[in-house]
Design a protein around this motif. Structure first.
Motif, PDB file in Angstrom:
ATOM      1  N   LEU A   1       0.740  -1.169  -0.147  1.00  0.00           N
ATOM      2  CA  LEU A   1      -0.020   0.171   0.203  1.00  0.00           C
ATOM      3  C   LEU A   1       0.972   1.161   0.087  1.00  0.00           C
ATOM      4  CD1 LEU A   1      -2.882  -0.648   2.586  1.00  0.00           C
ATOM      5  CD2 LEU A   1      -3.029  -0.452   0.056  1.00  0.00           C
ATOM      6  N   LEU A   2       0.494   2.162  -0.967  1.00  0.00           N
ATOM      7  CA  LEU A   2       1.355   3.408  -0.977  1.00  0.00           C
ATOM      8  C   LEU A   2       0.257   4.687  -0.711  1.00  0.00           C
ATOM      9  CD1 LEU A   2       3.932   5.319  -1.550  1.00  0.00           C
ATOM     10  CD2 LEU A   2       2.994   5.220  -4.032  1.00  0.00           C
ATOM     11  N   VAL A   3       0.378   5.079   0.576  1.00  0.00           N
ATOM     12  CA  VAL A   3      -0.248   6.263   1.085  1.00  0.00           C
ATOM     13  C   VAL A   3       0.427   7.316   0.801  1.00  0.00           C
ATOM     14  CG1 VAL A   3      -1.229   7.020   3.265  1.00  0.00           C
ATOM     15  CG2 VAL A   3      -1.224   4.734   3.054  1.00  0.00           C
ATOM     16  N   LEU A   4      -0.344   8.244  -0.440  1.00  0.00           N
ATOM     17  CA  LEU A   4       0.598   9.270  -0.730  1.00  0.00           C
ATOM     18  C   LEU A   4      -0.142  10.616  -0.640  1.00  0.00           C
ATOM     19  CD1 LEU A   4       2.863   9.377  -2.906  1.00  0.00           C
ATOM     20  CD2 LEU A   4       1.079   9.280  -4.490  1.00  0.00           C
ATOM     21  N   GLY A   5       0.366  11.432   0.165  1.00  0.00           N
ATOM     22  CA  GLY A   5      -0.199  12.942   0.389  1.00  0.00           C
ATOM     23  C   GLY A   5       0.211  13.414   1.874  1.00  0.00           C
ATOM     24  N   ASP A   6      -0.152  14.551   2.161  1.00  0.00           N
ATOM     25  CA  ASP A   6       0.545  15.365   3.485  1.00  0.00           C
ATOM     26  C   ASP A   6      -0.461  15.388   4.417  1.00  0.00           C
ATOM     27  OD1 ASP A   6      -0.560  17.108   1.507  1.00  0.00           O
ATOM     28  OD2 ASP A   6       1.047  18.445   2.018  1.00  0.00           O
TER      29      ASP A   6
ATOM     30  N   LEU B   1      -5.697  11.822   7.174  1.00  0.00           N
ATOM     31  CA  LEU B   1      -6.091  10.843   5.948  1.00  0.00           C
ATOM     32  C   LEU B   1      -5.040   9.735   6.037  1.00  0.00           C
ATOM     33  CD1 LEU B   1      -7.246  12.848   3.024  1.00  0.00           C
ATOM     34  CD2 LEU B   1      -8.549  11.791   4.774  1.00  0.00           C
ATOM     35  N   ALA B   2      -3.637  10.149   6.207  1.00  0.00           N
ATOM     36  CA  ALA B   2      -2.870   9.025   6.241  1.00  0.00           C
ATOM     37  C   ALA B   2      -2.776   8.239   7.553  1.00  0.00           C
ATOM     38  CB  ALA B   2      -1.483   9.624   6.172  1.00  0.00           C
ATOM     39  N   THR B   3      -3.065   8.705   8.533  1.00  0.00           N
ATOM     40  CA  THR B   3      -3.438   7.978   9.931  1.00  0.00           C
ATOM     41  C   THR B   3      -4.721   7.030   9.488  1.00  0.00           C
ATOM     42  OG1 THR B   3      -2.521   9.787  11.276  1.00  0.00           O
ATOM     43  CG2 THR B   3      -3.815   8.061  12.155  1.00  0.00           C
ATOM     44  N   ARG B   4      -5.483   7.569   9.110  1.00  0.00           N
ATOM     45  CA  ARG B   4      -6.676   6.600   8.736  1.00  0.00           C
ATOM     46  C   ARG B   4      -6.457   5.417   7.897  1.00  0.00           C
ATOM     47  NH1 ARG B   4     -12.108   9.921   7.534  1.00  0.00           N
ATOM     48  NH2 ARG B   4     -12.054  10.013   9.692  1.00  0.00           N
ATOM     49  N   ALA B   5      -5.726   5.911   6.740  1.00  0.00           N
ATOM     50  CA  ALA B   5      -5.207   4.472   6.087  1.00  0.00           C
ATOM     51  C   ALA B   5      -4.457   3.428   6.670  1.00  0.00           C
ATOM     52  CB  ALA B   5      -4.362   5.355   4.741  1.00  0.00           C
ATOM     53  N   VAL B   6      -3.552   3.709   7.605  1.00  0.00           N
ATOM     54  CA  VAL B   6      -2.770   3.008   8.299  1.00  0.00           C
ATOM     55  C   VAL B   6      -3.765   2.416   9.220  1.00  0.00           C
ATOM     56  CG1 VAL B   6      -0.951   2.494   9.867  1.00  0.00           C
ATOM     57  CG2 VAL B   6      -0.650   4.295   8.122  1.00  0.00           C
ATOM     58  N   THR B   7      -4.558   2.786  10.016  1.00  0.00           N
ATOM     59  CA  THR B   7      -5.333   2.204  10.713  1.00  0.00           C
ATOM     60  C   THR B   7      -6.447   1.447  10.151  1.00  0.00           C
ATOM     61  OG1 THR B   7      -5.469   4.331  12.147  1.00  0.00           O
ATOM     62  CG2 THR B   7      -7.461   2.443  12.821  1.00  0.00           C
ATOM     63  N   GLU B   8      -6.991   1.482   8.961  1.00  0.00           N
ATOM     64  CA  GLU B   8      -7.758   0.733   8.269  1.00  0.00           C
ATOM     65  C   GLU B   8      -6.855  -0.446   7.831  1.00  0.00           C
ATOM     66  OE1 GLU B   8      -9.857   2.889   5.256  1.00  0.00           O
ATOM     67  OE2 GLU B   8     -11.063   3.861   6.657  1.00  0.00           O
ATOM     68  N   ALA B   9      -5.739  -0.294   7.274  1.00  0.00           N
ATOM     69  CA  ALA B   9      -5.013  -1.514   6.669  1.00  0.00           C
ATOM     70  C   ALA B   9      -4.580  -2.499   8.004  1.00  0.00           C
ATOM     71  CB  ALA B   9      -3.662  -1.013   6.421  1.00  0.00           C
ATOM     72  N   VAL B  10      -4.425  -1.858   9.177  1.00  0.00           N
ATOM     73  CA  VAL B  10      -4.184  -2.863  10.440  1.00  0.00           C
ATOM     74  C   VAL B  10      -5.470  -3.502  10.639  1.00  0.00           C
ATOM     75  CG1 VAL B  10      -3.544  -2.773  12.716  1.00  0.00           C
ATOM     76  CG2 VAL B  10      -2.318  -1.461  11.309  1.00  0.00           C
ATOM     77  N   ALA B  11      -6.464  -2.914  10.714  1.00  0.00           N
ATOM     78  CA  ALA B  11      -7.852  -3.450  11.158  1.00  0.00           C
ATOM     79  C   ALA B  11      -8.375  -4.595  10.193  1.00  0.00           C
ATOM     80  CB  ALA B  11      -8.861  -2.437  10.862  1.00  0.00           C
ATOM     81  N   LYS B  12      -7.995  -4.485   8.626  1.00  0.00           N
ATOM     82  CA  LYS B  12      -8.244  -5.464   7.686  1.00  0.00           C
ATOM     83  C   LYS B  12      -7.294  -6.801   7.863  1.00  0.00           C
ATOM     84  CE  LYS B  12     -10.035  -2.189   4.004  1.00  0.00           C
ATOM     85  NZ  LYS B  12      -9.793  -1.882   2.676  1.00  0.00           N
ATOM     86  N   ALA B  13      -5.934  -6.364   8.161  1.00  0.00           N
ATOM     87  CA  ALA B  13      -5.131  -7.236   8.400  1.00  0.00           C
ATOM     88  C   ALA B  13      -5.500  -8.303   9.430  1.00  0.00           C
ATOM     89  CB  ALA B  13      -3.709  -6.963   8.744  1.00  0.00           C
ATOM     90  N   ARG B  14      -5.842  -7.652  10.743  1.00  0.00           N
ATOM     91  CA  ARG B  14      -6.198  -8.281  11.865  1.00  0.00           C
ATOM     92  C   ARG B  14      -7.511  -9.213  11.717  1.00  0.00           C
ATOM     93  NH1 ARG B  14      -4.342  -3.569  16.240  1.00  0.00           N
ATOM     94  NH2 ARG B  14      -2.146  -4.501  16.570  1.00  0.00           N
ATOM     95  N   SER B  15      -8.529  -8.664  10.595  1.00  0.00           N
ATOM     96  CA  SER B  15      -9.720  -9.287  10.412  1.00  0.00           C
ATOM     97  C   SER B  15      -9.308 -10.720   9.704  1.00  0.00           C
ATOM     98  CB  SER B  15     -10.692  -8.626   9.593  1.00  0.00           C
ATOM     99  OG  SER B  15     -10.312  -8.426   8.268  1.00  0.00           O
ATOM    100  N   VAL B  16      -8.202 -10.564   9.097  1.00  0.00           N
ATOM    101  CA  VAL B  16      -7.678 -12.037   8.172  1.00  0.00           C
ATOM    102  C   VAL B  16      -7.131 -12.750   9.431  1.00  0.00           C
ATOM    103  CG1 VAL B  16      -6.274 -12.851   6.480  1.00  0.00           C
ATOM    104  CG2 VAL B  16      -7.512 -10.991   6.173  1.00  0.00           C
ATOM    105  N   ASP B  17      -6.024 -12.136  10.148  1.00  0.00           N
ATOM    106  CA  ASP B  17      -5.335 -12.982  11.209  1.00  0.00           C
ATOM    107  C   ASP B  17      -5.191 -11.964  12.412  1.00  0.00           C
ATOM    108  OD1 ASP B  17      -3.445 -14.260  12.696  1.00  0.00           O
ATOM    109  OD2 ASP B  17      -1.697 -14.043  11.325  1.00  0.00           O
ATOM    110  N   PRO B  18      -5.654 -12.312  13.228  1.00  0.00           N
ATOM    111  CA  PRO B  18      -6.039 -11.593  14.845  1.00  0.00           C
ATOM    112  C   PRO B  18      -4.503 -11.295  15.461  1.00  0.00           C
ATOM    113  CG  PRO B  18      -7.714 -12.956  14.683  1.00  0.00           C
ATOM    114  CD  PRO B  18      -6.894 -13.364  13.566  1.00  0.00           C
ATOM    115  N   GLY B  19      -3.604 -12.290  15.026  1.00  0.00           N
ATOM    116  CA  GLY B  19      -2.402 -12.311  15.588  1.00  0.00           C
ATOM    117  C   GLY B  19      -1.293 -11.480  14.720  1.00  0.00           C
ATOM    118  N   VAL B  20      -1.587 -10.970  13.734  1.00  0.00           N
ATOM    119  CA  VAL B  20      -0.694 -10.475  12.765  1.00  0.00           C
ATOM    120  C   VAL B  20       0.341  -9.439  13.463  1.00  0.00           C
ATOM    121  CG1 VAL B  20      -2.280  -8.222  12.498  1.00  0.00           C
ATOM    122  CG2 VAL B  20      -0.355  -8.813  10.810  1.00  0.00           C
ATOM    123  N   ASP B  21       1.388  -9.407  13.277  1.00  0.00           N
ATOM    124  CA  ASP B  21       2.595  -8.787  13.728  1.00  0.00           C
ATOM    125  C   ASP B  21       2.664  -7.253  13.056  1.00  0.00           C
ATOM    126  OD1 ASP B  21       4.847  -7.893  15.054  1.00  0.00           O
ATOM    127  OD2 ASP B  21       6.370  -9.474  14.111  1.00  0.00           O
TER     128      ASP B  21
END
Length: 323
Positions: free
Chosen positions: A10-15, A19-39
């Protein structure tokens, strides 16, 4: 959500920080929905070496998914960029790499290389246009399960300002305290005090020639800490809007809305404010607003005086053009 549905890069592009923080938060949430123990691990691009990159991207001894967040990607050195772009051509299916990049000229080759390698781009640029901010407010209300009219979004911007974090918080509060249907009257109830001292209140009074009301609103706005810049912008916007609507000729607000690219309610207000103005008077008012903007944004020693002078000049321009 499955592992295959997670973008490997994922390339979060902008200043825009929100929006950047939200993109990271959503990426982490999606990863944890696949694997709750994601590192989940975070790194600063400017402090990483290629050796550390190889270590962070190498297969985990304990298995499981990993999500790597690389902040300030524009600061990555050439050797780091080369290592990451080589990795991007054949990413590990158990690793998701999220790169945050400001999107400016610095480090542009890195961002371009990630795009060329197939990275999923998440826009996070600052919203510069007024229409973009109106759309943001309406989208934010929809994200929370509510509905927001365009005039309500305009009113919220006038009340809260342009900071996306404050706008997002205001939208969340409105949804929590109402049934989710947000109109201009809803905003007025919750933010009455702030709306009354916005730059648009000053501009509205100035455009109809009500100098006492404009000066009272201006002085109160400055007293409670409203920045002079958006007040100057509001004065300029008020004159430009009336001039545009006046030049479009007669017609119903709804007929003119698509032609002018404005909401009908704003056109109707400009038509009311335009009564009593001549083209010459509007030209003089635009010049006064431009001089005010230059003084306020150019570091005038007395920005309050520049704003007051603009109010008087606009009123004089209107009076001189009274029919």
């Amino acid at each position: 959500m499955t592992p295959a549905s997670l973008a490997p890069i994922l390339l979060v592009l902008g200043d825009e920080e929100l929006l950047a923080t939200r993109a990271v938060t959503e990426a982490v949430a999606k990863a944890r929905s696949v694997d709750p123990g994601v590192d989940v691990r975070e790194y600063q691009a400017g402090a990483l070496t290629p050796g550390e990159v190889a270590e962070m991207l190498s297969p985990s001894l304990f298995g499981g998914r990993r999500l790597l967040v690389l902040r300030a990607g524009q600061d990555a050195r050439k050797d780091l960029v080369a290592a990451l772009l080589a990795y991007a051509k054949n990413p590990d299916p158990d690793v998701q790499l999220v790169v945050l990049h400001l999107g400016a000229a610095k480090g542009k080759a890195f961002a371009d290389g990630l795009k060329a390698a197939g990275a999923t781009v998440v826009p996070a640029a600052k919203l510069k246009g007024h229409r973009d901010r109106v759309a943001f407010v309406r989208d934010e209300i929809r994200r929370g399960g509510g509905k927001c009219t365009e005039d309500a979004a305009e009113a919220l911007l006038a009340a809260v300002g342009n900071d996306l974090r404050e706008l997002a918080a205001a939208c969340s509060q409105l949804i929590a305290d109402t049934d989710g249907r947000i109109g201009a009257d809803t905003v007025a109830r919750y933010y009455r005090g702030r709306v009354e001292v916005s730059g648009f209140t000053v501009a509205d009074a100035a455009m109809i020639g009500d100098v006492p009301a404009a000066l009272e609103a201006l002085r109160w706005a400055l007293h409670v800490g409203v920045d002079p810049v958006p007040i100057a912008d509001a004065l300029a916007d008020g004159v430009r809007t009336v001039a545009r609507v006046a030049s479009a000729g007669r017609g119903s607000p709804y007929q003119l809305a698509s032609t002018l690219g404005m909401p009908a309610w704003k056109i109707e207000r400009a038509q009311r404010q335009g009564r009593g103005w001549t083209p010459e008077g509007l030209a003089q008012a635009m010049q006064a607003a431009a001089e005010c903007n230059a003084a306020v944004k150019g570091g005038s020693d007395d920005r309050a005086y520049a704003l007051e002078r603009a109010v008087f000049s606009m009123a004089a321009a209107r009076q001189g053009g009274a029919r």
